[in-house]
Design a protein around this motif. Structure first.
Motif, PDB file in Angstrom:
ATOM      1  N   LYS A 109       0.842  -1.197   0.000  1.00 13.94           N
ATOM      2  CA  LYS A 109       0.000   0.000   0.000  1.00 13.94           C
ATOM      3  C   LYS A 109       0.875   1.243   0.000  1.00 13.94           C
ATOM      4  N   VAL A 110       0.345   2.278  -0.612  1.00 14.42           N
ATOM      5  CA  VAL A 110       1.002   3.585  -0.557  1.00 14.42           C
ATOM      6  C   VAL A 110       0.500   4.274   0.704  1.00 14.42           C
TER       7      VAL A 110
ATOM      8  N   LEU B 154       1.796  10.899  -4.938  1.00 10.77           N
ATOM      9  CA  LEU B 154       0.849   9.874  -4.496  1.00 10.77           C
ATOM     10  C   LEU B 154       0.129   9.262  -5.687  1.00 10.77           C
ATOM     11  N   LYS B 155      -0.245  10.146  -6.632  1.00 15.92           N
ATOM     12  CA  LYS B 155      -0.948   9.671  -7.825  1.00 15.92           C
ATOM     13  C   LYS B 155      -0.070   8.703  -8.600  1.00 15.92           C
TER      14      LYS B 155
ATOM     15  N   ASP C 105       6.123   4.005  -0.610  1.00 15.23           N
ATOM     16  CA  ASP C 105       5.409   3.345  -1.710  1.00 15.23           C
ATOM     17  C   ASP C 105       5.039   1.904  -1.375  1.00 15.23           C
ATOM     18  N   LYS C 106       4.477   1.216  -2.373  1.00 13.10           N
ATOM     19  CA  LYS C 106       3.935  -0.119  -2.128  1.00 13.10           C
ATOM     20  C   LYS C 106       5.019  -1.123  -1.763  1.00 13.10           C
TER      21      LYS C 106
ATOM     22  N   GLU D 270       0.340   5.313  -6.849  1.00 13.00           N
ATOM     23  CA  GLU D 270      -0.848   4.469  -6.781  1.00 13.00           C
ATOM     24  C   GLU D 270      -0.998   3.610  -8.030  1.00 13.00           C
ATOM     25  N   GLU D 271      -0.328   4.056  -9.113  1.00 11.86           N
ATOM     26  CA  GLU D 271      -0.525   3.300 -10.355  1.00 11.86           C
ATOM     27  C   GLU D 271       0.209   1.976 -10.367  1.00 11.86           C
TER      28      GLU D 271
END
Lengths: 174, 135
Positions: free
Chosen positions: A62-63, A169-170, A143-144, A173-174
């Motif tokens: 998860k971010v 963040l955008k 980040d993830k 998330e990708e």
């Protein structure tokens, strides 16, 4: 006019450029060597809930953002309304109460609103040391894969939020 | 008679020495050796809150925490380099008072000497021109 005579002027202008840039730098800011490195692992008790723990490992995949704050920190209070707004917009904000007294920290969250999904309790500041905290508030974007991608030193400002944090963040998330 | 007394004395001395090391370990404060190393290490490290002070001198809470951290690391058996590395990994080169010499700090280290050299060369060239006499 001999071209050579302009050399001192040219040198002066170059020096002016450097000095001018310097006016906008903050000599007290300590950039973090942790950006680009894995976020230091930690497990901490949850603030206000002695039985629960929060671990950085929980956040794999998860971010998220980790905000270090304290009830005794004035700048943290300045930042707080913006954090509450960020939560309202669905930004995954997690808090770390740094070297704070539990009652005081809980009181702030009650009085000013709780922007955090979970708040971890770092009473002795050891987690803070691992994260290179030298002055709260400090916020990390992770980040993830668990890598620190950005560190905000000092309060998050609307400008930083708009120009640096939200785009990052955008992207993450990708 | 002398030998018995001598033996007894040395036995007592050995017992005292053996047990004194036990009490040392049980002592809450760390040993003098650790404190000495802590002092020398923390005098070479910067307090990040009061940034012109060393970790040894600063009263800032973070400095106290870091001193305790260093003490713990020393007691764990870490070398001086490992302690500095531990702090640099978390706070960056700024925490040391002597930045390392590498590509990014080369200008910082050698810049002043380079500028001195440029200044000296310029001075010589200008003076030579002024005197007019070819050497």
């Amino acid at each position: 006019m001999k071209l050579k005579a302009l050399i001192p002027l040219a040198l002066f202008i170059i020096m002016l450029a450097f000095l001018g840039k310097g006016l906008f730098l903050n000599p007290r800011e300590v950039p973090s060597p942790l950006v680009g490195k894995p976020a230091p692992a930690f497990t901490a008790p949850v603030l206000g809930n002695a039985d629960a723990t929060f671990s950085s490992a929980d956040m794999k995949g998860k971010v998220w953002m980790l905000n270090m704050w304290a009830s005794w920190c004035a700048a943290c209070r300045d930042e707080h309304p913006l954090l509450v707004e960020m939560k309202a917009h669905g930004i995954p904000l997690y808090g770390l109460a740094y070297k704070d007294v539990e009652e005081d920290a809980l009181a702030v969250l009650k009085e000013m609103g709780n922007p955090y999904i979970i708040t971890a309790d770092d009473q002795d500041g050891r987690i803070g040391i691992d994260y290179g905290v030298y002055g709260v508030p400090e916020t990390y974007v992770i980040d993830k894969a668990g890598i620190i991608r950005y560190k905000q030193i000092g309060p998050i400002t609307p400008l930083d939020l708009r120009d640096k944090i939200l785009p990052l963040l955008k992207e993450l998330e990708e | 008679m002398m030998t018995v007394r001598y033996l007894l004395r040395s036995l007592i001395l050995m017992a005292v020495l053996a047990f004194s090391s036990v009490s040392f370990a049980a002592d809450n404060h760390s040993s003098a050796a650790t404190e000495a190393r802590l002092k020398s290490l923390s005098s070479e490290l910067r307090c990040l809150v009061c940034q012109n002070s060393t970790l040894a001198d600063s009263d800032a809470p973070l400095a106290q925490d870091l001193r305790n951290e260093i003490r713990k690391l020393i007691d764990e058996g870490k070398t001086d380099e490992e302690v500095v590395e531990y702090l640099v990994a978390r706070y960056g080169d700024f925490v040391t008072f002597r930045p390392p010499v590498n590509t990014s700090t080369a200008l910082l280290w050698f810049g002043p000497f380079i500028m001195l050299l440029i200044g000296a060369v310029t001075l010589i060239v200008v003076l030579r021109k002024r005197s007019g006499t070819p050497e």
